[in-house]
Design an enzyme around this catalytic site. Structure first.
Site, PDB file in Angstrom:
ATOM      1  CG  ASP A 141      -8.891   2.534  -3.817  1.00 38.38           C
ATOM      2  OD1 ASP A 141      -7.775   3.048  -3.995  1.00 38.38           O
ATOM      3  OD2 ASP A 141      -9.944   3.190  -3.795  1.00 38.38           O
ATOM      4  CG  ASP A 160      -6.079  10.160   3.606  1.00 43.62           C
ATOM      5  OD1 ASP A 160      -5.871  10.597   2.459  1.00 43.62           O
ATOM      6  OD2 ASP A 160      -5.876   8.974   3.924  1.00 43.62           O
TER       7      ASP A 160
END
Length: 234
Positions: free
Chosen positions: A126, A8
């Site tokens: 998500d 990330d």
């Protein structure tokens, strides 16, 4: 099952968040160094999310990502703020293998399916309380994760990435039921994400035929398993 080590990116650094909360950011080091390490361990793929891009709506760490593409032979699936064909082309021209669409796919599923007919596309689903969250998980939507997955049934989409936001970064275990149900609704290669905990869990996940891939992030950075001993394809 294919293993996807995760990076990330926030301001070009490798970081992890808890439940997507920017206030929980923990910086681990240089993203390129981790990419090279994953390759040395035997990884074939890495999963990269441009967090600045996800929050701001357009890619912001292109230079770092392009450096990783130059300096390794890894296959990369990349997401975060990719909301038009121009950025898809930019990443593909740089050498990315698969492009992840999230917010843009929810806004216009027909456009996402059209992009999947031209490029290697994954859809990021998500889920927060069974509903889809977008824009770096800051925006909640009324559509259910399962209904969204079903919109891509029989499409050219290569993969679905299923993340349970409530478990992300907690090392509490993958939401197996959600992942398997999304795989059934979409009929697409489904990658589990969010909450993976340890080597013991990895052994148990191999028995779920619906789960085709697994993203490992915080469990690596917090040394919950040894990547040098890890098989990256089962």
């Amino acid at each position: 099952m294919e293993i996807f080590p995760a990076i990330d990116l926030l301001d070009s650094k490798a970081v992890r968040l808890t439940k997507g909360d920017i206030a929980s950011t923990k910086v681990y080091g240089e993203a390129c160094d981790f990419a090279k390490y994953f390759e040395d361990c035997g990884a074939k793929w890495i999963h990269i999310v441009d967090l600045n891009g996800a929050f701001e709506g357009s890619p912001k760490n292109l230079n770092t990502i392009e450096r990783i593409l130059r300096d390794t032979s890894l296959k990369i699936q990349i997401g975060g703020g990719i909301r038009n064909e121009e950025y898809i082309k930019r990443y593909k021209e740089s050498g990315a293998t698969r492009i992840i669409l999230g917010s843009a796919a929810l806004k216009d599923p027909f456009w996402a399916k059209d992009m999947a007919s031209k490029y290697s596309i994954a859809i990021s689903i998500d889920s927060r309380d069974s509903k889809v969250a977008t824009s770096g998980w800051l925006e909640n939507n009324d559509i259910s994760a399962l209904d969204f997955a079903g919109q891509f049934y029989n499409s050219d989409v290569e993969a679905i990435i299923c993340t349970d936001i409530g478990r992300d970064g907690l090392l509490s275990g993958i939401n197996v039921d959600l992942t398997c149900n999304i795989a059934k609704c979409s009929g697409i290669f489904t990658i589990a994400s969010g909450g993976f905990s340890c080597a013991k869990e990895l052994e148990s996940l191999q028995y779920y035929s619906e789960i085709s891939g697994l993203i490992i992030g915080k469990a690596f950075y917090e040394k919950k398993l040894d990547f040098k001993k890890l098989k990256f394809t089962f």
